[in-house]
Structure formats: structure tokens, C-alpha cells
Motif scaffolding. Structure first.
Motif, PDB file in Angstrom:
ATOM      1  N   LYS A  49       0.870  -1.197   0.000  1.00  0.00           N
ATOM      2  CA  LYS A  49       0.000   0.000   0.000  1.00  0.00           C
ATOM      3  C   LYS A  49       0.894   1.230   0.000  1.00  0.00           C
ATOM      4  O   LYS A  49       1.488   1.601   1.023  1.00  0.00           O
ATOM      5  N   THR A  50       1.038   1.845  -1.181  1.00  0.00           N
ATOM      6  CA  THR A  50       1.958   2.975  -1.332  1.00  0.00           C
ATOM      7  C   THR A  50       1.189   4.274  -1.578  1.00  0.00           C
ATOM      8  O   THR A  50       0.033   4.258  -2.010  1.00  0.00           O
ATOM      9  N   TRP A  51       1.870   5.379  -1.304  1.00  0.00           N
ATOM     10  CA  TRP A  51       1.264   6.702  -1.548  1.00  0.00           C
ATOM     11  C   TRP A  51       0.991   6.894  -3.038  1.00  0.00           C
ATOM     12  O   TRP A  51      -0.053   7.377  -3.434  1.00  0.00           O
ATOM     13  N   ARG A  52       1.986   6.495  -3.850  1.00  0.00           N
ATOM     14  CA  ARG A  52       1.841   6.697  -5.294  1.00  0.00           C
ATOM     15  C   ARG A  52       0.689   5.872  -5.868  1.00  0.00           C
ATOM     16  O   ARG A  52      -0.126   6.378  -6.643  1.00  0.00           O
ATOM     17  N   GLY A  53       0.613   4.596  -5.469  1.00  0.00           N
ATOM     18  CA  GLY A  53      -0.466   3.739  -5.952  1.00  0.00           C
ATOM     19  C   GLY A  53      -1.830   4.271  -5.535  1.00  0.00           C
ATOM     20  O   GLY A  53      -2.782   4.295  -6.333  1.00  0.00           O
ATOM     21  N   THR A  54      -1.928   4.724  -4.298  1.00  0.00           N
ATOM     22  CA  THR A  54      -3.201   5.227  -3.776  1.00  0.00           C
ATOM     23  C   THR A  54      -3.616   6.509  -4.506  1.00  0.00           C
ATOM     24  O   THR A  54      -4.778   6.651  -4.926  1.00  0.00           O
ATOM     25  N   ALA A  55      -2.666   7.423  -4.665  1.00  0.00           N
ATOM     26  CA  ALA A  55      -2.972   8.679  -5.350  1.00  0.00           C
ATOM     27  C   ALA A  55      -3.373   8.412  -6.803  1.00  0.00           C
ATOM     28  O   ALA A  55      -4.369   8.957  -7.304  1.00  0.00           O
ATOM     29  N   ALA A  56      -2.625   7.541  -7.469  1.00  0.00           N
ATOM     30  CA  ALA A  56      -2.931   7.221  -8.873  1.00  0.00           C
ATOM     31  C   ALA A  56      -4.312   6.578  -8.981  1.00  0.00           C
ATOM     32  O   ALA A  56      -5.072   6.860  -9.916  1.00  0.00           O
ATOM     33  N   GLY A  57      -4.642   5.716  -8.024  1.00  0.00           N
ATOM     34  CA  GLY A  57      -5.945   5.062  -8.025  1.00  0.00           C
ATOM     35  C   GLY A  57      -7.083   6.057  -7.901  1.00  0.00           C
ATOM     36  O   GLY A  57      -8.068   6.003  -8.661  1.00  0.00           O
ATOM     37  N   ILE A  58      -6.942   6.997  -6.970  1.00  0.00           N
ATOM     38  CA  ILE A  58      -8.005   7.987  -6.765  1.00  0.00           C
ATOM     39  C   ILE A  58      -8.136   8.891  -7.990  1.00  0.00           C
ATOM     40  O   ILE A  58      -9.246   9.141  -8.475  1.00  0.00           O
ATOM     41  N   VAL A  59      -6.999   9.340  -8.524  1.00  0.00           N
ATOM     42  CA  VAL A  59      -7.032  10.201  -9.714  1.00  0.00           C
ATOM     43  C   VAL A  59      -7.673   9.462 -10.894  1.00  0.00           C
ATOM     44  O   VAL A  59      -8.500  10.024 -11.624  1.00  0.00           O
ATOM     45  N   ALA A  60      -7.321   8.183 -11.062  1.00  0.00           N
ATOM     46  CA  ALA A  60      -7.885   7.407 -12.174  1.00  0.00           C
ATOM     47  C   ALA A  60      -9.400   7.271 -12.022  1.00  0.00           C
ATOM     48  O   ALA A  60     -10.149   7.410 -12.999  1.00  0.00           O
ATOM     49  N   GLY A  61      -9.864   7.015 -10.805  1.00  0.00           N
ATOM     50  CA  GLY A  61     -11.303   6.880 -10.564  1.00  0.00           C
ATOM     51  C   GLY A  61     -12.043   8.181 -10.835  1.00  0.00           C
ATOM     52  O   GLY A  61     -13.113   8.186 -11.458  1.00  0.00           O
ATOM     53  N   LEU A  62     -11.455   9.308 -10.391  1.00  0.00           N
ATOM     54  CA  LEU A  62     -12.075  10.620 -10.620  1.00  0.00           C
ATOM     55  C   LEU A  62     -12.112  10.942 -12.114  1.00  0.00           C
ATOM     56  O   LEU A  62     -13.127  11.418 -12.639  1.00  0.00           O
ATOM     57  N   ALA A  63     -11.010  10.680 -12.790  1.00  0.00           N
ATOM     58  CA  ALA A  63     -10.932  10.975 -14.222  1.00  0.00           C
ATOM     59  C   ALA A  63     -11.948  10.140 -14.998  1.00  0.00           C
ATOM     60  O   ALA A  63     -12.645  10.650 -15.886  1.00  0.00           O
ATOM     61  N   LEU A  64     -12.068   8.870 -14.629  1.00  0.00           N
ATOM     62  CA  LEU A  64     -13.019   8.011 -15.323  1.00  0.00           C
ATOM     63  C   LEU A  64     -14.453   8.485 -15.084  1.00  0.00           C
ATOM     64  O   LEU A  64     -15.273   8.497 -16.006  1.00  0.00           O
ATOM     65  N   ALA A  65     -14.751   8.893 -13.855  1.00  0.00           N
ATOM     66  CA  ALA A  65     -16.100   9.398 -13.548  1.00  0.00           C
ATOM     67  C   ALA A  65     -16.415  10.625 -14.407  1.00  0.00           C
ATOM     68  O   ALA A  65     -17.532  10.755 -14.933  1.00  0.00           O
ATOM     69  N   GLY A  66     -15.433  11.498 -14.557  1.00  0.00           N
ATOM     70  CA  GLY A  66     -15.630  12.682 -15.385  1.00  0.00           C
ATOM     71  C   GLY A  66     -15.854  12.313 -16.841  1.00  0.00           C
ATOM     72  O   GLY A  66     -16.754  12.847 -17.513  1.00  0.00           O
ATOM     73  N   PHE A  67     -15.063  11.374 -17.308  1.00  0.00           N
ATOM     74  CA  PHE A  67     -15.156  10.902 -18.694  1.00  0.00           C
ATOM     75  C   PHE A  67     -16.514  10.256 -18.955  1.00  0.00           C
ATOM     76  O   PHE A  67     -17.193  10.576 -19.941  1.00  0.00           O
ATOM     77  N   LEU A  68     -16.946   9.372 -18.066  1.00  0.00           N
ATOM     78  CA  LEU A  68     -18.245   8.701 -18.239  1.00  0.00           C
ATOM     79  C   LEU A  68     -19.387   9.710 -18.203  1.00  0.00           C
ATOM     80  O   LEU A  68     -20.374   9.580 -18.939  1.00  0.00           O
ATOM     81  N   SER A  69     -19.245  10.725 -17.362  1.00  0.00           N
ATOM     82  CA  SER A  69     -20.303  11.737 -17.245  1.00  0.00           C
ATOM     83  C   SER A  69     -20.512  12.469 -18.569  1.00  0.00           C
ATOM     84  O   SER A  69     -21.634  12.825 -18.918  1.00  0.00           O
ATOM     85  N   LEU A  70     -19.413  12.682 -19.290  1.00  0.00           N
ATOM     86  CA  LEU A  70     -19.510  13.363 -20.588  1.00  0.00           C
ATOM     87  C   LEU A  70     -20.379  12.582 -21.569  1.00  0.00           C
ATOM     88  O   LEU A  70     -21.043  13.160 -22.428  1.00  0.00           O
ATOM     89  N   PHE A  71     -20.343  11.233 -21.428  1.00  0.00           N
ATOM     90  CA  PHE A  71     -21.036  10.396 -22.399  1.00  0.00           C
ATOM     91  C   PHE A  71     -22.335   9.787 -21.888  1.00  0.00           C
ATOM     92  O   PHE A  71     -22.999   9.042 -22.618  1.00  0.00           O
TER      93      PHE A  71
END
Ligand code: CTP
Ligand code: MG
Ligand code: K
Length: 181
Positions: A49-71
Motif C-alpha cells: 500500500k503505497t502513496w503513489r499507488g493510492t494517489a494514482a488510483g483515486i485520480v484514475a477513478g475521478l478521471a473516469l467518472a468525469g469521462f463517463l459523465s460526458l457520455f
């Protein structure tokens, strides 16, 4: 609601909670969150459980939510299935909740004497659901109860372990993950 429709909505609504784990696997490494600290003779969380993995995971989830919302609108009119847009707080609850659930699961694994990477059937497949859904209900109540009907929740509980086992097996075969769970 037809079952297929419920499955589509459940999968769509859970994507921002599914993707963080996979993004963390791809981006993981560097400093562990627990800084190497132990509690008793065991690690608090462990090197997985690393800081980088956790941060990347949260950013990826947020980005995907934004992307899906567009469509969401286009997908709804093309398929006739009303898939939801994500509010920023809903996206945060799903993405951060998924990572938090995974971290809490590691804490439980270490407390019960399991080494990093050890299997914990049940917990491994549902840890992120158990935290992401309540957190989203808390942060974005109106959105949550609108989208996550009892039928959708039931589908999530059945669908998630199946998807989890499948994607982790693929990640393992591709050499991205050390264990197939
Ligand atoms: N990972 C990370 N940060 C996270 C979650 C995962 O860096 N918050 C990365 C780590 O490299 C980890 C890999 O993704 O080893 C696989 O994730 P997971 O299976 O959740 O961790 P495990 O190594 O199995 O560790 P644990 O036993 O604590 O679950
Ligand atoms: Mg693991
Ligand atoms: K895990």
C-alpha cells in the motif's frame, strides 16, 4: 427494471470504484503509506500500500467518472438505459472509498498474520465495495440513493467478485500482478 438494464447501471456506476485498484497496481511503488511502521511484531499495512499507488488510483477513478459523465447522455439515448452522470462528490466517494477499503483490508490481513500478497477470500473481492458504497452514501446521499437501488446493490455484490477474479487473473497472466487474486 429488467435485469440486463440493472447490470448495465451497476457496472457503469461502479466503474469509478473498480478502476482505482487496477491503476494502483500499474502505478504502485515507492514509499509505503505506513512508512515501514509495525504494530506489535507485524506491519501496519505493508509494502503493498503505497502513496503513489493510492494517489494514482483515486485520480484514475475521478478521471473516469468525469469521462463517463460526458457520455452518459449519449449512452442513455443510444441504449435506452438511463446511465447516471457522476457528481464530483459521488466520484470522490467511489474512488477514495475503493482505495480506503483496500487499505483497511490490508490492515486486517496484517493483524491476522497474513503476509503481503496473501489471499483473503471474500475480503479481497469485496473490500472496496464495503467502503466505497457507504462513503458515497455519506458524501453524495441524493445521488447515491437515486442510482443504487436495492436491485443495483444486489447486482454489485454478485458482479464485483466475478469481475475482480477475472481482471486479476488477466493482470497476473500479463505479468502486472504478483498473484492471481
Ligand atoms: N498498490 C499500491 N498502493 C495501493 C494498492 C496497491 O501501490 N494503495 C500496488 C502495490 O504494488 C501492490 C499491488 O498494487 O503490491 C497489488 O495490490 P494489492 O493486491 O492490493 O496489494 P498486495 O501486494 O496484495 O498487498 P496486501 O497483501 O496488503 O493486499
Ligand atoms: Mg493482493
Ligand atoms: K487488495
Amino acid at each position: 427494471m429488467a435485469i440486463l438494464e440493472t447490470i448495465v447501471i451497476a457496472f457503469w456506476a461502479m466503474l469509478p470504484a473498480y478502476v482505482p485498484n487496477n491503476a494502483a497496481v500499474l502505478a504502485g511503488g515507492g514509499r509505503p503509506i505506513d512508512g515501514g511502521r509495525t504494530w506489535g511484531d507485524k506491519r501496519m499495512l505493508g509494502d503493498g500500500k503505497t502513496w503513489r499507488g493510492t494517489a494514482a488510483g483515486i485520480v484514475a477513478g475521478l478521471a473516469l467518472a468525469g469521462f463517463l459523465s460526458l457520455f452518459a447522455g449519449d449512452v442513455s439515448s443510444a441504449t435506452g438505459v438511463e446511465v447516471p452522470e457522476f457528481t464530483p462528490l459521488a466520484a470522490l466517494g467511489l474512488a477514495a472509498g475503493a482505495m480506503l477499503g483496500d487499505i483497511l483490508a490490508s490492515f486486517l490481513k496484517r493483524r491476522t498474520g497474513r503476509q503481503r500478497g496473501a489471499m483473503f477470500p471474500g475480503l479481497d473481492q469485496l473490500d472496496f465495495v464495503v467502503v466505497s458504497l457507504p462513503l458515497t452514501a455519506l458524501l453524495a446521499s441524493e445521488w447515491f440513493f437515486d442510482v443504487f437501488t436495492w436491485e443495483v446493490i444486489a447486482v454489485v455484490v454478485v458482479l464485483t467478485p466475478i469481475l475482480h477474479v477475472t481482471t486479476n487473473m488477466i493482470a497476473y497472466k500479463l505479468g502486472l500482478k504478483n498473484e492471481p487474486w
